[in-house]
Design a protein around this motif. Structure first.
Motif, PDB file in Angstrom:
ATOM      1  N   ASP A   1      35.826  14.505  26.014  1.00  0.00           N
ATOM      2  CA  ASP A   1      35.660  14.035  24.642  1.00  0.00           C
ATOM      3  C   ASP A   1      34.202  13.698  24.337  1.00  0.00           C
ATOM      4  O   ASP A   1      33.774  13.766  23.190  1.00  0.00           O
ATOM      5  CB  ASP A   1      36.516  12.788  24.405  1.00  0.00           C
ATOM      6  CG  ASP A   1      38.000  13.116  24.358  1.00  0.00           C
ATOM      7  OD1 ASP A   1      38.345  14.209  23.900  1.00  0.00           O
ATOM      8  OD2 ASP A   1      38.800  12.272  24.791  1.00  0.00           O
ATOM      9  N   GLY A   2      33.453  13.294  25.347  1.00  0.00           N
ATOM     10  CA  GLY A   2      32.074  12.901  25.112  1.00  0.00           C
ATOM     11  C   GLY A   2      31.463  12.282  26.352  1.00  0.00           C
ATOM     12  O   GLY A   2      32.008  12.398  27.451  1.00  0.00           O
ATOM     13  N   TYR A   3      30.331  11.619  26.195  1.00  0.00           N
ATOM     14  CA  TYR A   3      29.627  10.990  27.309  1.00  0.00           C
ATOM     15  C   TYR A   3      28.760   9.868  26.759  1.00  0.00           C
ATOM     16  O   TYR A   3      28.521   9.784  25.545  1.00  0.00           O
ATOM     17  CB  TYR A   3      28.751  12.009  28.049  1.00  0.00           C
ATOM     18  CG  TYR A   3      27.613  12.549  27.219  1.00  0.00           C
ATOM     19  CD1 TYR A   3      26.330  11.996  27.314  1.00  0.00           C
ATOM     20  CD2 TYR A   3      27.806  13.593  26.321  1.00  0.00           C
ATOM     21  CE1 TYR A   3      25.288  12.468  26.537  1.00  0.00           C
ATOM     22  CE2 TYR A   3      26.779  14.081  25.544  1.00  0.00           C
ATOM     23  CZ  TYR A   3      25.518  13.520  25.650  1.00  0.00           C
ATOM     24  OH  TYR A   3      24.488  13.982  24.878  1.00  0.00           O
ATOM     25  N   GLU A   4      28.318   8.987  27.617  1.00  0.00           N
ATOM     26  CA  GLU A   4      27.391   7.917  27.249  1.00  0.00           C
ATOM     27  C   GLU A   4      26.268   7.838  28.271  1.00  0.00           C
ATOM     28  O   GLU A   4      26.458   8.182  29.438  1.00  0.00           O
ATOM     29  CB  GLU A   4      28.102   6.552  27.206  1.00  0.00           C
ATOM     30  CG  GLU A   4      29.041   6.354  26.052  1.00  0.00           C
ATOM     31  CD  GLU A   4      29.578   4.924  26.012  1.00  0.00           C
ATOM     32  OE1 GLU A   4      29.087   4.081  26.807  1.00  0.00           O
ATOM     33  OE2 GLU A   4      30.474   4.666  25.201  1.00  0.00           O
ATOM     34  N   ASP A   5      25.125   7.354  27.831  1.00  0.00           N
ATOM     35  CA  ASP A   5      24.043   7.011  28.739  1.00  0.00           C
ATOM     36  C   ASP A   5      24.193   5.550  29.145  1.00  0.00           C
ATOM     37  O   ASP A   5      24.507   4.697  28.312  1.00  0.00           O
ATOM     38  CB  ASP A   5      22.677   7.179  28.067  1.00  0.00           C
ATOM     39  CG  ASP A   5      22.327   8.641  27.829  1.00  0.00           C
ATOM     40  OD1 ASP A   5      22.956   9.492  28.459  1.00  0.00           O
ATOM     41  OD2 ASP A   5      21.431   8.897  27.009  1.00  0.00           O
ATOM     42  N   VAL A   6      23.992   5.266  30.418  1.00  0.00           N
ATOM     43  CA  VAL A   6      23.919   3.876  30.857  1.00  0.00           C
ATOM     44  C   VAL A   6      22.653   3.265  30.261  1.00  0.00           C
ATOM     45  O   VAL A   6      21.586   3.895  30.276  1.00  0.00           O
ATOM     46  CB  VAL A   6      23.888   3.791  32.397  1.00  0.00           C
ATOM     47  CG1 VAL A   6      23.700   2.352  32.846  1.00  0.00           C
ATOM     48  CG2 VAL A   6      25.172   4.371  32.976  1.00  0.00           C
ATOM     49  N   PRO A   7      22.726   2.068  29.690  1.00  0.00           N
ATOM     50  CA  PRO A   7      21.520   1.444  29.114  1.00  0.00           C
ATOM     51  C   PRO A   7      20.337   1.454  30.078  1.00  0.00           C
ATOM     52  O   PRO A   7      20.485   1.198  31.273  1.00  0.00           O
ATOM     53  CB  PRO A   7      21.985   0.015  28.803  1.00  0.00           C
ATOM     54  CG  PRO A   7      23.446   0.163  28.534  1.00  0.00           C
ATOM     55  CD  PRO A   7      23.918   1.235  29.493  1.00  0.00           C
ATOM     56  N   ILE A   8      19.167   1.749  29.570  1.00  0.00           N
ATOM     57  CA  ILE A   8      17.959   1.892  30.377  1.00  0.00           C
ATOM     58  C   ILE A   8      17.549   0.566  31.006  1.00  0.00           C
ATOM     59  O   ILE A   8      17.600  -0.486  30.368  1.00  0.00           O
ATOM     60  CB  ILE A   8      16.812   2.439  29.494  1.00  0.00           C
ATOM     61  CG1 ILE A   8      17.148   3.832  28.971  1.00  0.00           C
ATOM     62  CG2 ILE A   8      15.498   2.483  30.278  1.00  0.00           C
ATOM     63  CD1 ILE A   8      16.146   4.358  27.954  1.00  0.00           C
ATOM     64  N   ASN A   9      17.150   0.635  32.288  1.00  0.00           N
ATOM     65  CA  ASN A   9      16.621  -0.529  33.017  1.00  0.00           C
ATOM     66  C   ASN A   9      17.581  -1.716  33.001  1.00  0.00           C
ATOM     67  O   ASN A   9      17.165  -2.869  32.901  1.00  0.00           O
ATOM     68  CB  ASN A   9      15.260  -0.949  32.430  1.00  0.00           C
ATOM     69  CG  ASN A   9      14.206   0.122  32.579  1.00  0.00           C
ATOM     70  OD1 ASN A   9      14.182   0.850  33.564  1.00  0.00           O
ATOM     71  ND2 ASN A   9      13.339   0.246  31.588  1.00  0.00           N
ATOM     72  N   ASP A  10      18.864  -1.421  33.129  1.00  0.00           N
ATOM     73  CA  ASP A  10      19.888  -2.469  33.099  1.00  0.00           C
ATOM     74  C   ASP A  10      20.780  -2.302  34.330  1.00  0.00           C
ATOM     75  O   ASP A  10      21.744  -1.536  34.315  1.00  0.00           O
ATOM     76  CB  ASP A  10      20.705  -2.363  31.810  1.00  0.00           C
ATOM     77  CG  ASP A  10      21.646  -3.547  31.596  1.00  0.00           C
ATOM     78  OD1 ASP A  10      22.035  -4.179  32.605  1.00  0.00           O
ATOM     79  OD2 ASP A  10      21.991  -3.819  30.430  1.00  0.00           O
ATOM     80  N   GLU A  11      20.445  -3.013  35.429  1.00  0.00           N
ATOM     81  CA  GLU A  11      21.189  -2.864  36.670  1.00  0.00           C
ATOM     82  C   GLU A  11      22.631  -3.359  36.546  1.00  0.00           C
ATOM     83  O   GLU A  11      23.542  -2.804  37.161  1.00  0.00           O
ATOM     84  CB  GLU A  11      20.471  -3.597  37.804  1.00  0.00           C
ATOM     85  CG  GLU A  11      19.152  -2.950  38.200  1.00  0.00           C
ATOM     86  CD  GLU A  11      18.533  -3.604  39.428  1.00  0.00           C
ATOM     87  OE1 GLU A  11      19.169  -4.523  39.985  1.00  0.00           O
ATOM     88  OE2 GLU A  11      17.426  -3.204  39.823  1.00  0.00           O
ATOM     89  N   ASP A  12      22.850  -4.402  35.748  1.00  0.00           N
ATOM     90  CA  ASP A  12      24.211  -4.892  35.548  1.00  0.00           C
ATOM     91  C   ASP A  12      25.067  -3.829  34.877  1.00  0.00           C
ATOM     92  O   ASP A  12      26.228  -3.617  35.255  1.00  0.00           O
ATOM     93  CB  ASP A  12      24.198  -6.166  34.693  1.00  0.00           C
ATOM     94  CG  ASP A  12      23.660  -7.376  35.447  1.00  0.00           C
ATOM     95  OD1 ASP A  12      23.704  -7.351  36.700  1.00  0.00           O
ATOM     96  OD2 ASP A  12      23.202  -8.326  34.798  1.00  0.00           O
TER      97      ASP A  12
END
Length: 283
Positions: A238-249
């Motif tokens: 259905d789609g995809y997301e990027d993990v937020p940049i510089n966010d280890e949590d």
């Protein structure tokens, strides 16, 4: 064929390594030139290296000795990983980077602009993060594949993430086709000359899915898109997301829920001979 609709996440960094078979040696084999030659011949036999003329063999032997010393000295250091001799042992690092680790992901990223992130993150409120997780043990990872002398790391990273989320959602682990991406996703990606995972995920979504490895096997070379095989999709997303940049949590939350697509700058000498991480070094 029934297709499974999935949602993906990805985090983008830079390049890739293929599968390698390691080769063990003993310190006593490093003592003399004669024993080093014997070790080199044993390595050549182990990896079924083709015969070459005497001058070139001497040159390759010199490279082998240098790499051998690097592996040996690095393993004596207090590093959280170990190196081993592998099929790249008589290649200079320049040759290795040119043939196997010459990723152009950073080049393509600059041309397309840095990603600015999503408006939302699907796991933002998920605080139930396990102490550890190994998706291999959950049967969400196919056996290691070899991209060969083709700059298709972007395709392998994309496919691995799709294979993982497909298994999590359907409990069926299906090896999917990198070659379909190399041959068919060529509007903005460039096959063996590099590409971006974001664009590949978008291609899979718009294309209606991705076919299996068995149906469209890997050749490690650019080819013409086989539209008949391409049309026999094994899964869809259905789609995809990027993990937020510089966010280890955020990255931990993503990995706790599914495999994440990552690219690594694998051009250094330690990556050339990387074997394993030492799990308990700091415990």
């Amino acid at each position: 064929m029934e297709m499974n609709k999935l949602v993906l996440l990805l985090v983008t960094l830079i390049s890739v390594l293929g599968v390698v078979q390691s080769f063990d040696f003993h310190e006593k084999e490093l003592k003399t030139e004669e024993s080093l030659w014997d070790l080199y011949e044993r390595w050549r036999s182990h990896h079924h290296v083709a015969e070459i003329n005497h001058l070139e063999k001497r040159r390759r032997f010199n490279v082998f000795k240098s790499n051998l010393q690097h592996v040996h000295n690095t393993n004596k250091m207090n590093k959280p990983y170990k190196l081993k001799l592998n099929m790249f042992a008589d290649m200079t690092n320049h040759e290795f980077r040119s043939v196997y680790a010459g990723s152009k992901i950073s080049h393509h990223r600059m041309l397309h602009g840095e990603r600015v992130g999503n408006k939302s993150f699907m796991y933002a409120t998920d605080d139930n993060i396990p102490a550890s997780i190994d998706w291999r043990k959950k049967n969400a990872v196919t056996p290691v594949k070899n991209q060969g002398q083709c700059g298709s790391c972007w395709a392998f990273s994309t496919v691995a993430a799709v294979e993982g989320i497909n298994q999590i959602k359907t409990k069926k682990l299906v090896s999917l086709s990198e070659q379909q991406l190399v041959d068919c996703d060529n509007n903005q990606n460039h096959g063996c000359n590099g590409g971006l995972m974001d664009l590949a995920f978008e291609f899979i979504k718009k294309n209606g899915g991705l076919t299996s490895e068995d149906n469209y096997p890997y050749t490690a070379a650019n080819g013409n898109c086989n539209t008949i095989k391409e049309g026999d999709q094994a899964i869809s997303i259905d789609g995809y997301e990027d993990v937020p940049i510089n966010d280890e949590d955020a990255l931990m939350k993503a990995v706790a829920n599914q495999p994440v697509s990552v690219a690594i700058d694998a051009g250094g000498s330690d990556f050339q001979f990387y074997s394993q991480v030492i799990q308990n070094l700091y415990k």
